[in-house]
Design a protein around this motif. Sequence first.
Motif, mmCIF file in Angstrom:
data_model
loop_
_atom_site.group_PDB
_atom_site.id
_atom_site.type_symbol
_atom_site.label_atom_id
_atom_site.label_comp_id
_atom_site.label_asym_id
_atom_site.label_seq_id
_atom_site.Cartn_x
_atom_site.Cartn_y
_atom_site.Cartn_z
ATOM 1 N N THR A 129 -1.309 -7.189 5.611
ATOM 2 C CA THR A 129 -2.499 -6.996 6.449
ATOM 3 C C THR A 129 -3.639 -6.512 5.559
ATOM 4 O OG1 THR A 129 -1.692 -4.778 6.970
ATOM 5 C CG2 THR A 129 -1.176 -6.521 8.532
ATOM 6 N N GLY B 136 0.827 -1.199 0.000
ATOM 7 C CA GLY B 136 0.000 0.000 0.000
ATOM 8 C C GLY B 136 0.858 1.244 0.000
ATOM 9 N N THR B 137 0.340 2.312 0.574
ATOM 10 C CA THR B 137 1.077 3.568 0.706
ATOM 11 C C THR B 137 1.919 3.523 1.971
ATOM 12 O OG1 THR B 137 -0.697 4.774 -0.402
ATOM 13 C CG2 THR B 137 0.867 6.070 0.908
ATOM 14 N N GLU C 98 2.511 13.181 4.183
ATOM 15 C CA GLU C 98 1.817 12.451 5.253
ATOM 16 C C GLU C 98 2.575 11.182 5.650
ATOM 17 O OE1 GLU C 98 -2.204 11.827 3.981
ATOM 18 O OE2 GLU C 98 -2.745 13.946 4.194
ATOM 19 N N GLN C 99 3.893 11.318 5.777
ATOM 20 C CA GLN C 99 4.760 10.226 6.200
ATOM 21 C C GLN C 99 5.602 10.672 7.390
ATOM 22 O OE1 GLN C 99 6.629 9.865 2.285
ATOM 23 N NE2 GLN C 99 5.805 7.791 2.096
ATOM 24 N N LYS D 231 3.508 4.755 5.156
ATOM 25 C CA LYS D 231 3.093 5.825 6.070
ATOM 26 C C LYS D 231 4.125 6.120 7.156
ATOM 27 C CE LYS D 231 -0.538 7.416 6.036
ATOM 28 N NZ LYS D 231 -1.044 8.629 5.331
ATOM 29 N N SER E 192 6.174 0.628 7.447
ATOM 30 C CA SER E 192 4.741 0.321 7.546
ATOM 31 C C SER E 192 3.937 1.028 6.457
ATOM 32 C CB SER E 192 4.209 0.748 8.915
ATOM 33 O OG SER E 192 4.897 0.070 9.951
ATOM 34 N N GLY E 193 3.088 0.242 5.779
ATOM 35 C CA GLY E 193 2.194 0.789 4.769
ATOM 36 C C GLY E 193 0.748 0.499 5.107
ATOM 37 N N THR E 194 -0.138 0.901 4.244
ATOM 38 C CA THR E 194 -1.571 0.732 4.492
ATOM 39 C C THR E 194 -2.038 -0.708 4.253
ATOM 40 O OG1 THR E 194 -1.975 1.459 2.213
ATOM 41 C CG2 THR E 194 -2.133 3.126 3.953
ATOM 42 N N LYS E 195 -1.172 -1.547 3.648
ATOM 43 C CA LYS E 195 -1.549 -2.936 3.394
ATOM 44 C C LYS E 195 -0.575 -3.944 4.005
ATOM 45 C CE LYS E 195 -3.768 -1.910 -1.070
ATOM 46 N NZ LYS E 195 -3.743 -2.227 -2.526
ATOM 47 N N ASP F 237 -6.760 -6.718 6.034
ATOM 48 C CA ASP F 237 -7.772 -6.015 6.813
ATOM 49 C C ASP F 237 -7.324 -6.055 8.271
ATOM 50 O OD1 ASP F 237 -8.633 -8.530 8.004
ATOM 51 O OD2 ASP F 237 -9.687 -8.899 6.111
#
Length: 323
Positions: A258, A140-141, A216-217, A143, A236-239, A260
């Motif tokens: 991850t 994901g993105t 936003e990191q 973060k 760490s990312g959004t997924k 969900d």
Amino acid sequence: MNWGIIGTGWAAGDMAAALNAVNGEVYAVSNPHREHTDDFAAKYHVLHRYYDNAALMNDPQVDIVYIATPHNQHYELIKQALLAGKHVFCEKAITVTAAEFDEVAALAQKRHLILTEGFTLYHMPLYKQLHQLIATGKLGTIKMVQVNFGSLKDPDPRHRYFNRELAGGALLDIGGYAVAFVRQFLRDLNVAATSVQFYQTGVDEMAGVVLKNGHEQMAVISLSFRAKQPKRGVVSGTKGFVEVNNYPRADQATVTYTADAHTATTTTMTAGASDLALQYEVQDMERYVTQGHDDGELAMSADIAHLLNEIRVNWGLRFPNDK
């Protein structure tokens, strides 16, 4: 290529062993202490020994100068080597201040010479795989990055680790590695917050640092010189997230996806070998010299040098002869 080593401490010894493994020999070593130089040359099968650094730099057969001295000597030695027409590989921290870095970087560019800094993680094959993974979007993105580095140093105020005269303290010794790990994954960073505990000599013993950018990191860094911590980095990312232990010379990472809040799958990535870290450095440096550019490594070191400088300014920590 012919390497000349300036310094005869443990870091110089490790590099000499790597040079022997890659090139089959070490061309030259220099230290004003004759006994140290002779012992080093005998131990690591060095072809030529010098008791004056300028003499080594002026040897026309030397292609690359490797600098493994205390931090406060790097700036002058780098300048001398570049002015002598040598490519330079310098141990971290490459300079004490950002102003010194900018000066030697400009000099290297002007003279069309390679100047690089001794961060092993620049050269570990694992990081190429991690960048490829992130580029796929499977995490994901990105973060946040969290990174620790803690050493348990003997509390000797005279040792370079705690000596203000020698630009000691955790930030310049081990903090650069932590910031280099962050910089592998985040760009355009600024110092958002810091907290520091000073040692009795006035250098930093332990610190916490928060870095942020406009995307936003965020990065959170923990450093200590009198308390052992794992050399552990987490991206760490959004997924999902990646955990890298022994990140300066890592050859393995754990990836957790991850999808969900309730399910997660974990896999392991491996690449390279930790024991070959310095050999990777030698091979990459010689490749940089051959191809005429450093794959963007010095630009990354520029970001690190300026972040370390900004952190130290926030602390009000100055060293003698700060520029």
